[in-house]
Design an enzyme around this catalytic site. Structure first.
Site, PDB file in Angstrom:
ATOM      1  N   ASN A  18      -5.571 -11.697   4.594  1.00 36.07           N
ATOM      2  CA  ASN A  18      -4.124 -11.461   4.680  1.00 36.07           C
ATOM      3  C   ASN A  18      -3.747 -11.338   3.418  1.00 36.07           C
ATOM      4  OD1 ASN A  18      -1.237 -13.328   5.817  1.00 36.07           O
ATOM      5  ND2 ASN A  18      -1.606 -10.986   5.940  1.00 36.07           N
ATOM      6  N   CYS A  20      -5.029  -8.436   1.485  1.00 31.11           N
ATOM      7  CA  CYS A  20      -4.908  -6.717   1.257  1.00 31.11           C
ATOM      8  C   CYS A  20      -4.469  -5.773   2.002  1.00 31.11           C
ATOM      9  CB  CYS A  20      -6.318  -6.346   0.643  1.00 31.11           C
ATOM     10  SG  CYS A  20      -7.136  -7.109  -0.800  1.00 31.11           S
TER      11      CYS A  20
END
Length: 159
Positions: A18, A20
């Site tokens: 959580n 990129c």
């Protein structure tokens, strides 16, 4: 998304950490829905807990900024069983995260699970490019993928 078109769609974007792909997808979707004036409840999460509470990767933030979108206020969180009841649709960045989500899903889950690129005609079954271990140009490829997903979602919701 909900069968009743009058209801606000609620979509959760999912990747591993959580930081990129899923925050870029959330940012792209927020921008696309806002641009069309379509209400939606959007969020992102990771199947892993390594980055909980941290902002998106600096390279992801830079890519979003290049597109006029600020994701710096987002914070990583981990997928929880309640997400499977709070969201209509949970979209995973790749097959492994989709398998992990299915494993985590509680018996009373109501969310539909799919890959992000399943929403894009001709891209079903494909994974969103994971830029984490690559160079900055990988973030542009990821942006291209998640932007296509966002456009497909908002077209579906608005039309």
């Amino acid at each position: 998304m909900r069968d009743d078109a009058t209801e606000t769609p609620s979509i959760l974007f999912l990747c591993l950490g959580n930081i990129c792909r899923s925050p870029l997808a959330e940012g792209a979707a927020r921008a696309a829905f806002d641009a069309r004036g379509v209400a939606a409840r959007l969020d992102s999460a990771g199947t892993g807990d390594w980055h909980v509470g941290r902002p998106p990767d600096a390279r992801a933030q830079a890519e979003a900024r290049r597109r006029g979108i600020d994701i710096s206020d987002l914070r990583a969180r981990q997928l929880v069983p309640e997400d499977f009841r709070r969201f209509d649709l949970i979209l995973a960045a790749d097959a492994q995260n989709l398998r992990d989500a299915r494993r985590i899903a509680p018996p009373d889950a109501t969310a539909r699970l799919a890959l992000m690129l399943d929403m894009v005609p001709g891209r079903a079954g494909e994974s969103v490019a994971d830029p984490y271990y690559g160079e900055e140009d990988g973030f542009a490829a990821t942006w291209s993928d998640v932007r296509a997903v966002a456009e497909a979602l908002v077209s579906d919701a608005s039309g």
